[in-house]
Design a protein around this motif. Structure first.
Motif, PDB file in Angstrom:
ATOM      1  N   GLY A 518       0.797  -1.216   0.000  1.00  0.00           N
ATOM      2  CA  GLY A 518       0.000   0.000   0.000  1.00  0.00           C
ATOM      3  C   GLY A 518       0.824   1.257   0.000  1.00  0.00           C
ATOM      4  O   GLY A 518       0.344   2.323  -0.384  1.00  0.00           O
ATOM      5  N   THR A 519       2.078   1.156   0.420  1.00  0.00           N
ATOM      6  CA  THR A 519       2.964   2.316   0.413  1.00  0.00           C
ATOM      7  C   THR A 519       3.393   2.631  -1.020  1.00  0.00           C
ATOM      8  O   THR A 519       3.772   1.741  -1.776  1.00  0.00           O
ATOM      9  N   VAL A 520       3.304   3.904  -1.390  1.00  0.00           N
ATOM     10  CA  VAL A 520       3.764   4.373  -2.701  1.00  0.00           C
ATOM     11  C   VAL A 520       4.746   5.504  -2.447  1.00  0.00           C
ATOM     12  O   VAL A 520       4.399   6.510  -1.827  1.00  0.00           O
ATOM     13  N   THR A 521       5.980   5.340  -2.888  1.00  0.00           N
ATOM     14  CA  THR A 521       7.015   6.316  -2.561  1.00  0.00           C
ATOM     15  C   THR A 521       7.597   6.965  -3.805  1.00  0.00           C
ATOM     16  O   THR A 521       7.671   6.352  -4.872  1.00  0.00           O
ATOM     17  N   LEU A 522       7.969   8.223  -3.668  1.00  0.00           N
ATOM     18  CA  LEU A 522       8.875   8.862  -4.605  1.00  0.00           C
ATOM     19  C   LEU A 522      10.276   8.753  -4.023  1.00  0.00           C
ATOM     20  O   LEU A 522      10.447   8.758  -2.804  1.00  0.00           O
ATOM     21  N   MET A 523      11.292   8.648  -4.871  1.00  0.00           N
ATOM     22  CA  MET A 523      12.655   8.726  -4.390  1.00  0.00           C
ATOM     23  C   MET A 523      12.945  10.179  -3.982  1.00  0.00           C
ATOM     24  O   MET A 523      12.338  11.112  -4.516  1.00  0.00           O
ATOM     25  N   PRO A 524      13.852  10.396  -3.031  1.00  0.00           N
ATOM     26  CA  PRO A 524      14.063  11.757  -2.526  1.00  0.00           C
ATOM     27  C   PRO A 524      14.491  12.744  -3.603  1.00  0.00           C
ATOM     28  O   PRO A 524      14.096  13.914  -3.553  1.00  0.00           O
ATOM     29  N   ASP A 525      15.280  12.288  -4.578  1.00  0.00           N
ATOM     30  CA  ASP A 525      15.682  13.195  -5.658  1.00  0.00           C
ATOM     31  C   ASP A 525      14.483  13.598  -6.504  1.00  0.00           C
ATOM     32  O   ASP A 525      14.359  14.745  -6.951  1.00  0.00           O
ATOM     33  N   THR A 526      13.573  12.622  -6.733  1.00  0.00           N
ATOM     34  CA  THR A 526      12.355  12.931  -7.490  1.00  0.00           C
ATOM     35  C   THR A 526      11.489  13.919  -6.717  1.00  0.00           C
ATOM     36  O   THR A 526      10.966  14.893  -7.279  1.00  0.00           O
ATOM     37  N   TYR A 527      11.323  13.649  -5.432  1.00  0.00           N
ATOM     38  CA  TYR A 527      10.486  14.529  -4.607  1.00  0.00           C
ATOM     39  C   TYR A 527      11.064  15.942  -4.577  1.00  0.00           C
ATOM     40  O   TYR A 527      10.331  16.937  -4.733  1.00  0.00           O
ATOM     41  N   GLN A 528      12.370  16.031  -4.398  1.00  0.00           N
ATOM     42  CA  GLN A 528      13.009  17.347  -4.397  1.00  0.00           C
ATOM     43  C   GLN A 528      12.754  18.074  -5.715  1.00  0.00           C
ATOM     44  O   GLN A 528      12.436  19.265  -5.730  1.00  0.00           O
ATOM     45  N   GLN A 529      12.858  17.335  -6.833  1.00  0.00           N
ATOM     46  CA  GLN A 529      12.686  17.971  -8.130  1.00  0.00           C
ATOM     47  C   GLN A 529      11.250  18.431  -8.335  1.00  0.00           C
ATOM     48  O   GLN A 529      11.000  19.481  -8.933  1.00  0.00           O
ATOM     49  N   VAL A 530      10.281  17.649  -7.848  1.00  0.00           N
ATOM     50  CA  VAL A 530       8.878  18.064  -7.947  1.00  0.00           C
ATOM     51  C   VAL A 530       8.675  19.391  -7.221  1.00  0.00           C
ATOM     52  O   VAL A 530       8.058  20.330  -7.749  1.00  0.00           O
ATOM     53  N   LEU A 531       9.197  19.490  -5.995  1.00  0.00           N
ATOM     54  CA  LEU A 531       9.050  20.735  -5.242  1.00  0.00           C
ATOM     55  C   LEU A 531       9.753  21.893  -5.945  1.00  0.00           C
ATOM     56  O   LEU A 531       9.218  23.010  -6.005  1.00  0.00           O
ATOM     57  N   GLU A 532      10.941  21.625  -6.484  1.00  0.00           N
ATOM     58  CA  GLU A 532      11.650  22.681  -7.202  1.00  0.00           C
ATOM     59  C   GLU A 532      10.849  23.159  -8.409  1.00  0.00           C
ATOM     60  O   GLU A 532      10.778  24.362  -8.684  1.00  0.00           O
ATOM     61  N   ASP A 533      10.250  22.221  -9.131  1.00  0.00           N
ATOM     62  CA  ASP A 533       9.465  22.595 -10.307  1.00  0.00           C
ATOM     63  C   ASP A 533       8.234  23.404  -9.920  1.00  0.00           C
ATOM     64  O   ASP A 533       7.835  24.343 -10.625  1.00  0.00           O
ATOM     65  N   VAL A 534       7.594  23.045  -8.800  1.00  0.00           N
ATOM     66  CA  VAL A 534       6.465  23.842  -8.314  1.00  0.00           C
ATOM     67  C   VAL A 534       6.935  25.261  -8.007  1.00  0.00           C
ATOM     68  O   VAL A 534       6.301  26.251  -8.403  1.00  0.00           O
ATOM     69  N   GLY A 535       8.054  25.368  -7.287  1.00  0.00           N
ATOM     70  CA  GLY A 535       8.573  26.689  -6.957  1.00  0.00           C
ATOM     71  C   GLY A 535       8.934  27.502  -8.185  1.00  0.00           C
ATOM     72  O   GLY A 535       8.658  28.708  -8.250  1.00  0.00           O
ATOM     73  N   ALA A 536       9.548  26.853  -9.177  1.00  0.00           N
ATOM     74  CA  ALA A 536       9.920  27.556 -10.409  1.00  0.00           C
ATOM     75  C   ALA A 536       8.683  28.052 -11.145  1.00  0.00           C
ATOM     76  O   ALA A 536       8.666  29.165 -11.696  1.00  0.00           O
ATOM     77  N   SER A 537       7.634  27.239 -11.174  1.00  0.00           N
ATOM     78  CA  SER A 537       6.389  27.649 -11.835  1.00  0.00           C
ATOM     79  C   SER A 537       5.790  28.867 -11.155  1.00  0.00           C
ATOM     80  O   SER A 537       5.351  29.830 -11.811  1.00  0.00           O
ATOM     81  N   LEU A 538       5.751  28.841  -9.827  1.00  0.00           N
ATOM     82  CA  LEU A 538       5.172  29.964  -9.091  1.00  0.00           C
ATOM     83  C   LEU A 538       6.000  31.228  -9.264  1.00  0.00           C
ATOM     84  O   LEU A 538       5.456  32.338  -9.341  1.00  0.00           O
ATOM     85  N   ALA A 539       7.320  31.067  -9.333  1.00  0.00           N
ATOM     86  CA  ALA A 539       8.182  32.225  -9.552  1.00  0.00           C
ATOM     87  C   ALA A 539       7.860  32.899 -10.881  1.00  0.00           C
ATOM     88  O   ALA A 539       7.874  34.131 -10.989  1.00  0.00           O
ATOM     89  N   GLU A 540       7.570  32.085 -11.894  1.00  0.00           N
ATOM     90  CA  GLU A 540       7.193  32.626 -13.207  1.00  0.00           C
ATOM     91  C   GLU A 540       5.957  33.509 -13.118  1.00  0.00           C
ATOM     92  O   GLU A 540       5.779  34.428 -13.912  1.00  0.00           O
ATOM     93  N   HIS A 541       5.087  33.224 -12.146  1.00  0.00           N
ATOM     94  CA  HIS A 541       3.837  33.964 -12.007  1.00  0.00           C
ATOM     95  C   HIS A 541       3.920  35.060 -10.952  1.00  0.00           C
ATOM     96  O   HIS A 541       2.891  35.615 -10.552  1.00  0.00           O
ATOM     97  N   GLY A 542       5.135  35.359 -10.499  1.00  0.00           N
ATOM     98  CA  GLY A 542       5.335  36.478  -9.600  1.00  0.00           C
ATOM     99  C   GLY A 542       5.111  36.192  -8.137  1.00  0.00           C
ATOM    100  O   GLY A 542       5.069  37.126  -7.323  1.00  0.00           O
ATOM    101  N   VAL A 543       4.967  34.930  -7.751  1.00  0.00           N
ATOM    102  CA  VAL A 543       4.773  34.593  -6.342  1.00  0.00           C
ATOM    103  C   VAL A 543       6.060  34.894  -5.569  1.00  0.00           C
ATOM    104  O   VAL A 543       7.159  34.560  -6.015  1.00  0.00           O
ATOM    105  N   GLU A 544       5.906  35.507  -4.403  1.00  0.00           N
ATOM    106  CA  GLU A 544       7.067  35.906  -3.618  1.00  0.00           C
ATOM    107  C   GLU A 544       7.354  34.974  -2.446  1.00  0.00           C
ATOM    108  O   GLU A 544       8.506  34.855  -2.019  1.00  0.00           O
ATOM    109  N   ARG A 545       6.305  34.323  -1.904  1.00  0.00           N
ATOM    110  CA  ARG A 545       6.494  33.470  -0.725  1.00  0.00           C
ATOM    111  C   ARG A 545       5.750  32.159  -0.918  1.00  0.00           C
ATOM    112  O   ARG A 545       4.561  32.155  -1.237  1.00  0.00           O
ATOM    113  N   LEU A 546       6.462  31.071  -0.675  1.00  0.00           N
ATOM    114  CA  LEU A 546       5.884  29.728  -0.812  1.00  0.00           C
ATOM    115  C   LEU A 546       5.969  29.028   0.540  1.00  0.00           C
ATOM    116  O   LEU A 546       7.053  28.924   1.132  1.00  0.00           O
ATOM    117  N   LEU A 547       4.828  28.570   1.022  1.00  0.00           N
ATOM    118  CA  LEU A 547       4.739  27.907   2.322  1.00  0.00           C
ATOM    119  C   LEU A 547       4.484  26.416   2.116  1.00  0.00           C
ATOM    120  O   LEU A 547       3.439  26.028   1.599  1.00  0.00           O
TER     121      LEU A 547
END
Length: 683
Positions: A518-547
């Motif tokens: 039942g456990t479904v995991t991302l590898m830590p490098d994949t997870y890190q990259q997903v978060l980085e991509d989210v942050g990069a997308s938000l930066a493109e739209h002018g977001v200043e703070r990500l929580l």
């Protein structure tokens, strides 16, 4: 299961086809991806397929980022000038860029994620060992250490071998489309030990020089088929390329010739096969799995019934089969072991942290090749060290169908699933689709543009899909992230603090729970990259703070690295908030500190928000098999039978309701305090 005729088994033991082809491959000297020797090797394999009467032997070319080795050197200033420039002392890592770096060397030990925390590595030459400690919860790939150093601002990277007398370690650090970000070399254990000793005495000034050539190149896959025309197909795979610093006999000449030999033997019993078998030898595996990527992108992998990947199978005659959770392949090998009298060790993914071969490359790449493959065992040196044993034809050990190789199988494509949950008060919902006005998912792009402009924070709820004992669902952490961020955002509105909530990220890093279904995991490098991509997308739209509101402990380390990268590369202020940190004092006062995984507090939460998901009849005090003081457990099943810790029978949902309200206020106090600090600095 069909049985091979004795004459075919005898042919396997007496044939010289494999040995002859292996000799031809190693005589090419250099089969580096994208270079002439790899192309010649691919043609040798195609010719062997044709000679064996296999159908449709073909060679398919594809583009890769090519890399050619040049000279490199390391000069260290201590009591005198120490120069290391011989091949037995250091070697460039494929995919490194050229460069000259003058900086201090900083030793980060094993290069574990925590070894990079709170270290000033900006502009330094970072050195990490090729070893991952046996008691660590997973194997840390060379690429993860390299990119962790680069993400921390390092200017160069030294990868030191941990096995004496085995020359410098090698292995790719390149990107999907070109070289990696910083110059990198491997150094022998002997040189590495000297550098560690120097670092122990204080600052070590060094100059690292790397010369190489990076330009586009072409690689090749070779394939043929045997067996009936069926909708499904079994892939038997290996790779023909090898590193240019060795003959590539074990890695992976043996795998290549075994694919050819198995095809030859199967052609003798083709009429008895139930499923078509595709013999597939990839190119450009060592530099980033490019051949596997190309094949998957060009084919309907939904028709793939199984993958058996053969890699490094000539290290010894000891057979180790990694099923990666697909027990049908394990049963088949056990039956073969009994029938032929050949000892075979069958290992599931959950039983060892080092999944073979080989589950990951560097953090930029997700493996699409089969989840396991044949490899002979070579003691306790670890893969990074084995890669640097003299890879010679004379060391490759070949056998017939009873020969010992590590083998694995991939099942059919997994079906996409929705995580459905029940909310208290009735009615079903899908996570992050029960939208409120502050949810990004409810907005058009014009609405989103206006909301981002007005928001003090954009909130990403972060959960996981992992087992929570026998009484709670695998969605607990994701449900916590969903509900607790709703409470937080609504409480923020009472303070005139505007927030936009992103859809919940349901998957996290949960490899330590993989021994429980039942456990479904991302590898830590994949997870890190997903978060980085989210942050990069938000930066493109002018977001200043990500929580980030994190509700799973396993996400902490890759989340910190992602936060660092987002801030440095995209200028977005990141606030990684681990929800339990702000509730800990209340929880420990109520539950005496032993309220851990799937225990008192998570059961209380689930009963508060989703009581229909709790199996009350299975709530019981969690049995703890071990309680280590210093040792790191490999899998959660090492310390508990049911999958949890603490005592769920002590749950108190009414108490948890107050904890949720109080914790939301504490988090908001912290955020407002940080905003005040920024304001005091003149922003």
């Amino acid at each position: 299961m069909p049985t091979l005729p004795k004459e075919v088994i005898g042919d396997a033991y007496t044939s010289t086809h494999s040995w002859d082809l292996l000799c031809d491959l190693v005589d090419l000297d250099n089969r580096m991806a994208g270079q002439a020797g790899e192309a010649e090797g691919a043609e040798l394999v195609r010719a062997a397929f044709e000679e064996h009467g296999l159908r449709d032997p073909t060679v398919t070319e594809f583009d890769i980022p090519g890399w050619w080795r040049g000279p490199c050197s390391l000069t260290v200033e201590r009591d005198r000038t120490h120069a290391f420039d011989e091949g037995y002392q250091l070697v460039e890592l494929p995919g490194t860029p050229s460069g000259e770096v003058e900086a201090d060397i900083v030793d980060v030990g094993h290069g574990l994620p925590e070894d990079f925390e709170d270290r000033d590595l900006d502009g330094k030459i970072v050195m990490a060992s090729s070893l991952t400690p046996d008691d660590y919860d997973r194997w840390i790939h060379r690429g993860e250490k390299y990119y962790a150093a680069a993400n921390a601002g390092a200017a160069g990277f030294l990868f030191r071998n941990h096995v004496e007398g085995c020359l410098p370690p090698t292995g790719s650090v390149g990107e999907d489309d070109g070289p990696g970000p910083i110059p990198a070399v491997g150094v022998s254990k002997e040189v590495g030990d000297r550098l560690v000793r120097y670092c122990g005495d204080g600052e070590v000034e060094a100059r690292l020089s790397v010369e190489c050539r990076n330009e586009p190149a072409r690689s090749r896959n070779v394939e043929a088929v045997v067996g009936p025309e069926t909708d499904e197909v079994v892939l038997l795979t290996a790779h023909v390329d090898a590193h240019d610093v060795g003959e590539g006999a074990n890695d992976n000449g043996v795998g290549t010739v075994l694919v050819s030999e198995v095809g030859r033997l199967l052609s003798q019993v083709e009429d008895d096969l139930e499923t078509r078998v595709r013999l597939l030898v990839f190119g450009a595996e060592e530099v980033g799995l490019f051949g596997a990527y190309h094949w998957v992108d060009a084919h309907d992998h939904g028709r793939v019934k199984a993958v058996v990947n053969v890699d490094g199978a000539g290290y010894s005659r000891n057979l180790d089969v990694y099923t990666h959770g697909f027990e049908a392949i394990g049963d088949a090998f056990r039956e073969t072991s009994d029938e032929l009298g050949v000892p075979i060790e069958v290992s599931r993914r959950g039983e060892r942290s080092r999944v073979g071969p080989h589950p990951r490359r560097h953090p930029r790449q997700a493996r699409r090749q089969g989840p396991a493959g044949p490899r002979g065992r070579a003691g306790d040196w670890g893969r990074e060290a084995r890669r640097n044993l003299p890879d010679r034809r004379t060391q490759a050990r070949l056998r017939g169908p009873g020969g010992h190789h590590r083998t694995g199988l991939r099942g059919g494509d997994a079906k996409q699933q929705q995580l459905a949950v029940r909310r208290a008060g009735g009615g079903s919902m899908t996570v992050s689709l029960d939208y409120e006005e502050y949810d990004l998912g409810s907005k058009t792009w014009e609405d989103a543009e206006a909301a981002f402009a007005d928001a003090e924070f954009v909130v990403l709820p972060c959960g996981s899909v992992e087992q929570h004992s026998i009484h709670l669902p695998v969605s607990v952490d994701t449900l916590r992230a969903e509900n607790l961020t709703r409470e937080l955002v609504e409480a923020a509105a009472d303070r005139d603090l505007s927030m936009v909530r992103l859809p919940t990220l349901p998957y996290g890093y949960s490899e330590h729970h993989m021994s429980f279904p039942g456990t479904v995991t991302l590898m830590p490098d994949t997870y890190q990259q997903v978060l980085e991509d989210v942050g990069a997308s938000l930066a493109e739209h002018g977001v200043e703070r990500l929580l980030f509101v994190n509700c799973h402990g396993g996400n902490r380390s890759p989340m910190k690295l992602a936060a660092d990268r987002i801030q440095r590369d995209h200028g977005v202020d990141v606030y990684p908030v681990h929800w339990t940190n702000y509730a800990r004092e209340q929880l420990e006062e109520k539950f005496d500190g032993d309220w851990g995984h799937a225990g008192d507090h998570e059961t209380s939460f689930t009963e508060l928000f989703h009581p229909d998901l709790v199996k009350e009849e299975k709530k019981e005090s969690q049995t703890q098999k071990a309680d280590f003081d210093a040792r790191q457990y490999e899998y959660f099943g090492d310390i508990t039978d049911q999958g949890g810790t603490g005592d769920p029978t002590n749950s108190d949902p009414e108490f948890m309701e107050q904890v949720v309200a109080d914790t939301s206020e504490r988090i908001l106090d912290a955020l407002e305090s940080d905003l005040g600090e920024v304001g005091d600095d003149g922003e």
